[in-house]
Write an enzyme that holds these catalytic residues in place. Sequence first.
Site, PDB file in Angstrom:
ATOM      1  N   LYS A  22       0.591  -1.337  -0.128  1.00 50.78           N
ATOM      2  CA  LYS A  22       0.123   0.030  -0.106  1.00 50.78           C
ATOM      3  C   LYS A  22       0.786   1.314  -0.202  1.00 50.78           C
ATOM      4  CE  LYS A  22      -3.001   2.431   3.171  1.00 50.78           C
ATOM      5  NZ  LYS A  22      -2.054   3.621   3.728  1.00 50.78           N
ATOM      6  N   ASP A 121      -5.684   8.101   8.873  1.00 56.42           N
ATOM      7  CA  ASP A 121      -5.963   7.377  10.070  1.00 56.42           C
ATOM      8  C   ASP A 121      -6.148   8.478  11.324  1.00 56.42           C
ATOM      9  OD1 ASP A 121      -6.150   4.487   9.423  1.00 56.42           O
ATOM     10  OD2 ASP A 121      -3.968   4.652   9.384  1.00 56.42           O
ATOM     11  N   ASP A 321       3.915   0.576  11.847  1.00 58.74           N
ATOM     12  CA  ASP A 321       2.672   0.100  11.399  1.00 58.74           C
ATOM     13  C   ASP A 321       2.125  -1.374  11.945  1.00 58.74           C
ATOM     14  OD1 ASP A 321       1.816   2.238  10.128  1.00 58.74           O
ATOM     15  OD2 ASP A 321       2.484   1.468   8.038  1.00 58.74           O
ATOM     16  N   MET A 343       5.982   6.971  17.731  1.00 53.26           N
ATOM     17  CA  MET A 343       5.599   8.100  16.542  1.00 53.26           C
ATOM     18  C   MET A 343       4.191   8.773  16.700  1.00 53.26           C
ATOM     19  SD  MET A 343       6.118   7.882  12.470  1.00 53.26           S
ATOM     20  CE  MET A 343       7.822   7.287  12.661  1.00 53.26           C
TER      21      MET A 343
END
Length: 436
Positions: A22, A121, A321, A343
Amino acid sequence: MATFQIEGGQALKGEIQPQGAKNEALQILCAVLLTNETVKINNIPDIRDVNKLIDILSNLGVKIQKLGNGTYSFKSDELNLDYLESEQFKQEGSGLRGSIMIVGPLLGRFGRGYIPRPGGDKIGRRRLDTHFEGFIKLGAEFRYNKEERFYGVEAPKGLKGTFMLLEEASVTGTANIVMAAALAEGETTIYNAACEPYLQQLCKMLVSMGAKIDGIGSNMLKITGVKELGGCTHTILPDMVEIGSWIGLAAMTKSEITIKNVSWDNLGLIPTTFRKLGITIERKGDDIYIPAHKNGYEVQSFIDGSIMNISDAPWPGFTPDLLSIILVVATQAKGSVLIHQKMFESRLFFVDKLIDMGAKIILCDPHRATVIGHNFESQLKATTMTSPDIRAGISLLIAALSAKGTSTIHNIEQIDRGYEDIDGRLKKIGAKITRL
């Protein structure tokens, strides 16, 4: 709002093929704007975020042809730049954070680029300063319409290469600046550049189009601008975050799974980090084989005996992630682990849903959570929950697949943003999952 119903507690078995990445796809698709020649891209994932960006490119005037499953051609020879200042674009661009990366190529090629404040997000603040500070150093003028939340950069006299030290090693920021610098006059040096494999892929694609880039894979990139770029053919890497998701799924459900064609050389610390939780990962050619962990898995400790600490860092550190996946997998490990999400300050806020399922988690602060593993002595219990973002969504899905009973997950559009046909692929390896 769509929903998954999951009957948990089922052992899975079989092979699964990771989708195209992605995060790479979003960069690569924006790069087609750098040339008026045809660009062919293979292994594009069929996911909501990528399809949104393809729609934006089409509305901008890019000629797009679907040549096969995951393969498209793009030709940006007759663009409608007025679309960038339209109400339609303000609405479409604001729903996709990746749309910010169209600014760099448009600025480099046409001397102007615009973008509404992008969405994405809800995981905390995600600053755009790196992007625009880089453009300004290349000679662009910046403007921001506060009422309409609309950004613009213009360089009517063109861009000029310069030296810049980035405040943060932003992946999308580096990508945006590299694409703009590829058509700037003179040499641009970017220090503290991101060097993730997907950024390397972008640089390699640009080189195949005629760009001059040195230092690919390092944190110092040197770009010598050229007057124009040509077409190329590019193949997107498999998605490392999805690969990590399948590793976590296999461990949590005590399943025997083979993940095919993972591009091992581009996985970095991902296998090592999962092994710290005691998960057995075997390399078979370019595949990952995970045996059924019938006796569970035990968290390692540091040499001095202190609690295991897993945190994120810029590449080649562990990708942020996958910390949500690590956290949910740790709930059934033997031992304890401290998860440190450096982060994003809101990414761990989904742990309340895991606590409702019976997980033992102490949320220390917005960035840290301590997980005390069950060692499978008690299963997570089924519940009803809502997916807040892509990575939390897949983590909750993994928890539901391992839990006892039938779980419901609402707002699965968040999962669809990053995972292609996830319910269809999971059914093929034995998952009992229904899309409502």
